[in-house]
Design a protein around this motif. Sequence first.
Motif, short mmCIF file in Angstrom:
data_model
loop_
_atom_site.label_atom_id
_atom_site.label_comp_id
_atom_site.label_asym_id
_atom_site.label_seq_id
_atom_site.Cartn_x
_atom_site.Cartn_y
_atom_site.Cartn_z
N UNK A 84 0.56 -1.19 -0.16
CA UNK A 84 0.01 0.15 0.27
C UNK A 84 0.93 1.40 -0.25
N UNK A 85 2.27 1.39 0.85
CA UNK A 85 2.51 2.34 0.78
C UNK A 85 3.49 2.72 -0.30
N UNK A 86 3.58 1.35 -1.27
CA UNK A 86 4.53 1.28 -2.33
C UNK A 86 3.41 1.98 -4.09
N UNK A 87 2.16 1.79 -3.37
CA UNK A 87 1.27 2.10 -4.76
C UNK A 87 1.22 1.18 -5.19
N UNK A 88 1.56 -0.06 -4.40
CA UNK A 88 1.22 -1.43 -5.91
C UNK A 88 0.09 -1.77 -5.43
N UNK A 89 -0.89 -2.81 -6.15
CA UNK A 89 -1.58 -3.71 -5.95
C UNK A 89 -1.65 -5.83 -6.26
N UNK A 90 -2.01 -6.22 -4.58
CA UNK A 90 -1.74 -6.65 -4.20
C UNK A 90 -2.31 -8.20 -4.36
N UNK A 91 -2.07 -9.39 -5.10
CA UNK A 91 -2.95 -10.27 -4.89
C UNK A 91 -2.50 -11.61 -3.62
N UNK A 92 -3.42 -12.31 -2.83
CA UNK A 92 -2.99 -12.75 -1.87
C UNK A 92 -3.57 -14.20 -1.93
N UNK A 93 -2.34 -15.16 -1.54
CA UNK A 93 -3.15 -16.10 -2.01
C UNK A 93 -2.51 -17.97 -0.49
N UNK A 94 -2.83 -18.56 -0.74
CA UNK A 94 -2.65 -19.15 0.91
C UNK A 94 -1.59 -20.70 0.16
#
Length: 371
Positions: free
Chosen positions: A48-58
């Motif tokens: 979020x601080x880097x201004x990116x988009x994150x997808x999290x998988x387990x």
Amino acid sequence: MNRHQHRGPGSPPPPPRAHEPWTPGDSAEILLVTGADVLRGEVERIVAAAGGQLRTVQDVAEAAPFWDAAAAVLVGSDIRGLPPRRRPPAVMIGLEGDGEGLWHLAAAVGAERVAVLPDAAAWLAEYLSRSRAPEAGGLVLGLTGGCGGAGATTAAIWIAQAAAGAGIRVLLIDGDPRGGGLELALAAEETHGLRWPDLAGVSGSIDPAQLEESLPIAGGFSFLSWPGTRDKAAGVDATTVAAVLDAARRGCELVVLDIGREREALRAFAGECDRIIVVAPARLRAAVATAWLLQELPPVDTALVVRASRGAALDAPLIAGSVGLVLQGIMPDIRDLAGATELGRLLETGRHRAVRRFAAGLLELNGGGDS
């Protein structure tokens, strides 16, 4: 110079293979693979601080459809496998409590970098920002000795000198804070310019031109050295190392990195290299030491240079075969090299025809010393 990846001790030399560095496509999405809530929370704040988009998988099964399209793949320390036939993860993410096991796990899965959170948060944010908008940059060539006194520093200086003589914009970096100071080998300890301690605490993006202008020059190339004094110098952290090497890569065609053999230096610098050359004398104990060293290196394309010496017990191809590395060259035996090293006259030895031919061969330059 061909690129070859090292194998385990005693394995046969790998066949030559083309190296095709992965370049992110249009996707700016960062993929995180972890089932650990603490890691997920840390990375979410950083992205979020880097201004990116994150997808999290387990797990890796869930990650497979998104793996190759992601701008960067982060794998948590709770993950023990990878999807089949996928590129290695960009960064292995762990916490301070993971200890030595984190580095062994990163090597096992082929991770390009390791980030220990929360200390490496600033570095990871900067890394992820670059991964979404990669810039063209120069080659980072690392050198390390298969055993103590192998001659890696000498080879690094000769290579930088030859590259500069060929008109290549090159920067020589001292990666070993306990190596005595590269500046002494260059007889440049009085030359004005920044040393590593002057950069302590630097983070974020460094302007390549400003870095180059601030560094001392010897032999026609810029260099960044640890001080050649007995005084204990201020250390630099992984964030500073990453920022400096990023600027060096963006500002130079070639970065020659004298890594050293200390575990701390290997961790800080070896993973930043595009290629690594291991220098080893043609002796049995050196071969054994080299085989052990390879277990400490990250999964970076690695080749061997054998240092010639009078009365060597083994020949170069035998050494290369015994450690499972491709033989990249033979470092010449120059008369009174030890004396030249002590007196800071390595740049003079770099003018020898045999040395110029050796360095030109590593750099794939034409006309390397016939004149």
